[in-house]
Design a protein around this motif. Structure first.
Motif, PDB file in Angstrom:
ATOM      1  N   ALA A 171     -12.559  14.383  15.397  1.00  0.00           N
ATOM      2  CA  ALA A 171     -12.752  15.433  14.395  1.00  0.00           C
ATOM      3  C   ALA A 171     -13.000  16.779  15.060  1.00  0.00           C
ATOM      4  O   ALA A 171     -12.431  17.803  14.659  1.00  0.00           O
ATOM      5  N   ALA A 172     -13.834  16.783  16.089  1.00  0.00           N
ATOM      6  CA  ALA A 172     -14.115  18.028  16.805  1.00  0.00           C
ATOM      7  C   ALA A 172     -12.854  18.567  17.469  1.00  0.00           C
ATOM      8  O   ALA A 172     -12.597  19.776  17.477  1.00  0.00           O
ATOM      9  N   PHE A 173     -12.032  17.658  18.025  1.00  0.00           N
ATOM     10  CA  PHE A 173     -10.800  18.101  18.660  1.00  0.00           C
ATOM     11  C   PHE A 173      -9.825  18.679  17.640  1.00  0.00           C
ATOM     12  O   PHE A 173      -9.098  19.638  17.928  1.00  0.00           O
ATOM     13  N   GLY A 174      -9.785  18.112  16.444  1.00  0.00           N
ATOM     14  CA  GLY A 174      -8.950  18.694  15.398  1.00  0.00           C
ATOM     15  C   GLY A 174      -9.342  20.130  15.112  1.00  0.00           C
ATOM     16  O   GLY A 174      -8.470  21.009  14.966  1.00  0.00           O
ATOM     17  N   ALA A 175     -10.646  20.382  15.050  1.00  0.00           N
ATOM     18  CA  ALA A 175     -11.121  21.750  14.842  1.00  0.00           C
ATOM     19  C   ALA A 175     -10.732  22.643  16.017  1.00  0.00           C
ATOM     20  O   ALA A 175     -10.338  23.813  15.837  1.00  0.00           O
ATOM     21  N   TYR A 176     -10.844  22.119  17.222  1.00  0.00           N
ATOM     22  CA  TYR A 176     -10.446  22.851  18.440  1.00  0.00           C
ATOM     23  C   TYR A 176      -8.965  23.220  18.397  1.00  0.00           C
ATOM     24  O   TYR A 176      -8.576  24.368  18.645  1.00  0.00           O
ATOM     25  N   ALA A 177      -8.110  22.238  18.075  1.00  0.00           N
ATOM     26  CA  ALA A 177      -6.667  22.487  18.053  1.00  0.00           C
ATOM     27  C   ALA A 177      -6.305  23.541  17.016  1.00  0.00           C
ATOM     28  O   ALA A 177      -5.428  24.383  17.246  1.00  0.00           O
ATOM     29  N   ARG A 178      -6.980  23.533  15.878  1.00  0.00           N
ATOM     30  CA  ARG A 178      -6.710  24.531  14.843  1.00  0.00           C
ATOM     31  C   ARG A 178      -7.230  25.900  15.268  1.00  0.00           C
ATOM     32  O   ARG A 178      -6.542  26.908  15.108  1.00  0.00           O
ATOM     33  N   GLU A 179      -8.438  25.949  15.807  1.00  0.00           N
ATOM     34  CA  GLU A 179      -9.050  27.222  16.209  1.00  0.00           C
ATOM     35  C   GLU A 179      -8.195  27.934  17.246  1.00  0.00           C
ATOM     36  O   GLU A 179      -8.062  29.171  17.216  1.00  0.00           O
ATOM     37  N   LEU A 180      -7.597  27.186  18.170  1.00  0.00           N
ATOM     38  CA  LEU A 180      -6.784  27.789  19.214  1.00  0.00           C
ATOM     39  C   LEU A 180      -5.309  27.908  18.829  1.00  0.00           C
ATOM     40  O   LEU A 180      -4.478  28.265  19.667  1.00  0.00           O
ATOM     41  N   ALA A 181      -4.994  27.593  17.551  1.00  0.00           N
ATOM     42  CA  ALA A 181      -3.629  27.687  17.036  1.00  0.00           C
ATOM     43  C   ALA A 181      -2.654  26.854  17.866  1.00  0.00           C
ATOM     44  O   ALA A 181      -1.500  27.241  18.076  1.00  0.00           O
ATOM     45  N   LEU A 182      -3.113  25.687  18.327  1.00  0.00           N
ATOM     46  CA  LEU A 182      -2.254  24.787  19.084  1.00  0.00           C
ATOM     47  C   LEU A 182      -1.322  24.006  18.169  1.00  0.00           C
ATOM     48  O   LEU A 182      -0.293  23.479  18.618  1.00  0.00           O
ATOM     49  N   VAL A 183      -1.694  23.909  16.896  1.00  0.00           N
ATOM     50  CA  VAL A 183      -0.930  23.138  15.918  1.00  0.00           C
ATOM     51  C   VAL A 183      -0.847  23.946  14.628  1.00  0.00           C
ATOM     52  O   VAL A 183      -1.608  24.897  14.427  1.00  0.00           O
ATOM     53  N   PRO A 184       0.068  23.593  13.725  1.00  0.00           N
ATOM     54  CA  PRO A 184       0.138  24.293  12.438  1.00  0.00           C
ATOM     55  C   PRO A 184      -1.136  24.116  11.629  1.00  0.00           C
ATOM     56  O   PRO A 184      -1.929  23.203  11.860  1.00  0.00           O
ATOM     57  N   ALA A 185      -1.329  25.008  10.661  1.00  0.00           N
ATOM     58  CA  ALA A 185      -2.529  24.946   9.820  1.00  0.00           C
ATOM     59  C   ALA A 185      -2.606  23.628   9.064  1.00  0.00           C
ATOM     60  O   ALA A 185      -3.689  23.063   8.872  1.00  0.00           O
ATOM     61  N   ASP A 186      -1.466  23.150   8.591  1.00  0.00           N
ATOM     62  CA  ASP A 186      -1.380  21.803   8.016  1.00  0.00           C
ATOM     63  C   ASP A 186      -0.753  20.907   9.074  1.00  0.00           C
ATOM     64  O   ASP A 186       0.413  21.110   9.447  1.00  0.00           O
ATOM     65  N   ALA A 187      -1.499  19.959   9.565  1.00  0.00           N
ATOM     66  CA  ALA A 187      -0.980  19.152  10.667  1.00  0.00           C
ATOM     67  C   ALA A 187      -1.596  17.762  10.650  1.00  0.00           C
ATOM     68  O   ALA A 187      -2.713  17.557  10.153  1.00  0.00           O
ATOM     69  N   ARG A 188      -0.830  16.815  11.206  1.00  0.00           N
ATOM     70  CA  ARG A 188      -1.332  15.470  11.440  1.00  0.00           C
ATOM     71  C   ARG A 188      -1.196  15.181  12.929  1.00  0.00           C
ATOM     72  O   ARG A 188      -0.096  15.234  13.480  1.00  0.00           O
ATOM     73  N   LEU A 189      -2.318  14.894  13.554  1.00  0.00           N
ATOM     74  CA  LEU A 189      -2.348  14.643  14.988  1.00  0.00           C
ATOM     75  C   LEU A 189      -2.564  13.158  15.246  1.00  0.00           C
ATOM     76  O   LEU A 189      -3.284  12.481  14.496  1.00  0.00           O
ATOM     77  N   THR A 190      -1.968  12.685  16.302  1.00  0.00           N
ATOM     78  CA  THR A 190      -2.174  11.303  16.738  1.00  0.00           C
ATOM     79  C   THR A 190      -2.890  11.318  18.076  1.00  0.00           C
ATOM     80  O   THR A 190      -2.435  11.972  19.020  1.00  0.00           O
ATOM     81  N   LEU A 191      -4.024  10.625  18.149  1.00  0.00           N
ATOM     82  CA  LEU A 191      -4.797  10.544  19.382  1.00  0.00           C
ATOM     83  C   LEU A 191      -4.799   9.100  19.871  1.00  0.00           C
ATOM     84  O   LEU A 191      -5.179   8.185  19.132  1.00  0.00           O
ATOM     85  N   HIS A 192      -4.340   8.920  21.115  1.00  0.00           N
ATOM     86  CA  HIS A 192      -4.388   7.607  21.761  1.00  0.00           C
ATOM     87  C   HIS A 192      -5.590   7.579  22.696  1.00  0.00           C
ATOM     88  O   HIS A 192      -5.745   8.464  23.544  1.00  0.00           O
ATOM     89  N   GLN A 193      -6.413   6.584  22.553  1.00  0.00           N
ATOM     90  CA  GLN A 193      -7.619   6.480  23.370  1.00  0.00           C
ATOM     91  C   GLN A 193      -7.821   5.020  23.776  1.00  0.00           C
ATOM     92  O   GLN A 193      -7.338   4.093  23.126  1.00  0.00           O
ATOM     93  N   GLY A 194      -8.541   4.806  24.858  1.00  0.00           N
ATOM     94  CA  GLY A 194      -8.912   3.459  25.259  1.00  0.00           C
ATOM     95  C   GLY A 194      -7.883   2.717  26.084  1.00  0.00           C
ATOM     96  O   GLY A 194      -8.173   1.643  26.615  1.00  0.00           O
ATOM     97  N   HIS A 195      -6.668   3.266  26.219  1.00  0.00           N
ATOM     98  CA  HIS A 195      -5.614   2.550  26.948  1.00  0.00           C
ATOM     99  C   HIS A 195      -5.978   2.342  28.412  1.00  0.00           C
ATOM    100  O   HIS A 195      -5.707   1.277  28.981  1.00  0.00           O
ATOM    101  N   ASP A 196      -6.606   3.342  29.015  1.00  0.00           N
ATOM    102  CA  ASP A 196      -6.919   3.249  30.446  1.00  0.00           C
ATOM    103  C   ASP A 196      -8.083   2.309  30.723  1.00  0.00           C
ATOM    104  O   ASP A 196      -8.327   1.967  31.881  1.00  0.00           O
ATOM    105  N   MET A 197      -8.801   1.898  29.686  1.00  0.00           N
ATOM    106  CA  MET A 197      -9.892   0.944  29.878  1.00  0.00           C
ATOM    107  C   MET A 197      -9.589  -0.394  29.219  1.00  0.00           C
ATOM    108  O   MET A 197     -10.481  -1.232  29.065  1.00  0.00           O
ATOM    109  N   GLY A 198      -8.313  -0.595  28.833  1.00  0.00           N
ATOM    110  CA  GLY A 198      -7.907  -1.872  28.275  1.00  0.00           C
ATOM    111  C   GLY A 198      -8.342  -2.120  26.852  1.00  0.00           C
ATOM    112  O   GLY A 198      -8.350  -3.266  26.393  1.00  0.00           O
TER     113      GLY A 198
END
Length: 306
Positions: A251-278
Motif C-alpha cells: 500500500a505504501a509503495f502504491g502511494a510512492y508510485a503515484r506521488e512520483l508519477a511513475l504510473v498513471p493516476a488510475d493504475a493496477r500494479l502487480t507486486l511479486h514478493q517472496g520468490h527469492d526466499m522460496g
C-alpha cells in the motif's frame, strides 16, 4: 402464536451463529497465495477478547510468523461486521499489517459470508471487502490516507551500508523515499534484478537505523515493467530477517508510485514478493485518480492446524 420470550430475530440468530464461529483458537493462514508453500504466514485469533497484551505477544512469539492478528468486537457494538484488529510480531505490537489483515478478512468471510467489513486498527479504520472468485476467497483492503516523505541523504547512505549495497546499484528513476500507508517504509529501488536477489544484510545495523527512523520494513524494489515490480522486505524490527508478503508496504509503495508519477493516476500494479526466499507471493495494488487511499488485494489460504 410464538412466545415473545423465546422468539429470536434474524439479526440475533446471525449474531449467535457468529459467536460460535468466531473462535478463540489460533488459526493458521498464509496470505497472498493459493498454495500452502507460498505467501506469508499469519496466526489469526478471531475472538481475542479474553487475551491481554502479554498473552498476545506470547502467542505471536510462539507462532513465529512475522505478524499475527487478534480480533475483538469493534468500537460500536451495534455496528454489523465491525471488528477491532491488533497485530503482534514475535517481539512487539505493530501498528498495521497488511498480510494479517488479508488473512483475517478471508477467515471472517469464510465464517460470516462474503461482503464488507470495517476493521479498526491502531493506524485507523481499514475497510475490507471479501469476495469469492473462481472458488477462491479474495480480500481487498483500503488503506488509511497515505503520504510520502523525503529521506535524508545520510540515512540513505547508512541504509545502503547496512544492506551492503553501493549507491550506483540504485535505480535513479525511483529515488529513495519514506512511504506511509499505516506504518512507515523506506523505499529503495535496485537497478537490476540480480542486485535485488542478492540480499545479505547486517541485521543489527539495519535494525538500529529502522528504530531511529520509526520504520516497519525497508521496501526493496526492482521494476520489471510499467506496472510490474519485484519486492523484498527486510523486517528486523519484528525479529524477522525478511517478510514473504507485505501488504502494508505494498500500500505504501502504491502511494510512492503515484506521488512520483511513475504510473498513471488510475493504475493496477502487480507486486511479486517472496520468490527469492522460496515463498512466492502475489500482491495486487489498485490506485484511483480521485481517492488518495490505496487498495491491496490478495488471497489467503487456511493451513492445517498444528
Amino acid at each position: 402464536m410464538s412466545d415473545p420470550k423465546t422468539t429470536t430475530t434474524p439479526a440475533a440468530a446471525a449474531a449467535a451463529a457468529a459467536d460460535v464461529r468466531l473462535t478463540a483458537e489460533v488459526l493458521h493462514y498464509t496470505a497472498f497465495t493459493t498454495s500452502p508453500t507460498g505467501g506469508n504466514g499469519a496466526g489469526v485469533v478471531l475472538d481475542a477478547s479474553r487475551l491481554d497484551d502479554e498473552a498476545m505477544v506470547a502467542i505471536a512469539a510462539e507462532l513465529g510468523y512475522s505478524e499475527s492478528a487478534f480480533v475483538t468486537p469493534g468500537p460500536d457494538p451495534e455496528a454489523d461486521r465491525s471488528f477491532t484488529l491488533r497485530f503482534f510480531s514475535p517481539k512487539a505490537e505493530v501498528g498495521f499489517c497488511g498480510h494479517a489483515t488479508i488473512a483475517t478478512a478471508v477467515a471472517l468471510g469464510e465464517r460470516l459470508g462474503e461482503g464488507d467489513f470495517a476493521l479498526h486498527t491502531a493506524a485507523g479504520q481499514v475497510p475490507v471487502s471479501v469476495r469469492e472468485e473462481g472458488g477462491v476467497m479474495k480480500a481487498t483492503l483500503t488503506s488509511v490516507t497515505p503520504h510520502v516523505d523525503d529521506v535524508a541523504a545520510e540515512d540513505v547512505t547508512e541504509a545502503l551500508a547496512a544492506l551492503g549495497w553501493r549507491a550506483e546499484e540504485l535505480d535513479a528513476l525511483l529515488p529513495p523515499r519514506i512511504a506511509f500507508a499505516g506504518v512507515r517504509h523506506l523505499v529503495l529501488a535496485a537497478a537490476t534484478r540480480e542486485r535485488l536477489a542478492d540480499l545479505d544484510y547486517d541485521f543489527d545495523r539495519l535494525l538500529e537505523l529502522m528504530r531511529r527512523l520509526d520504520l516497519t520494513t525497508v521496501q526493496l524494489v526492482w521494476r520489471e515493467s510499467e506496472t510490474v515490480f519485484h519486492v523484498r522486505d527486510p523486517f528486523p524490527v519484528g525479529g524477522v530477517v525478511e517478510d514473504a508478503a507485505t501488504g502494508a508496504a505494498a500500500a505504501a509503495f502504491g502511494a510512492y508510485a503515484r506521488e512520483l508519477a511513475l504510473v498513471p493516476a488510475d493504475a493496477r500494479l502487480t507486486l511479486h514478493q517472496g520468490h527469492d526466499m522460496g515463498r512466492p507471493s502475489l500482491l495486487e495494488v489498485t490506485l484511483r485518480a480521485h481517492d488518495p487511499r490505496v487498495r491491496v488485494t490478495g488471497t489467503a489460504l487456511a493451513l492445517p492446524q498444528g
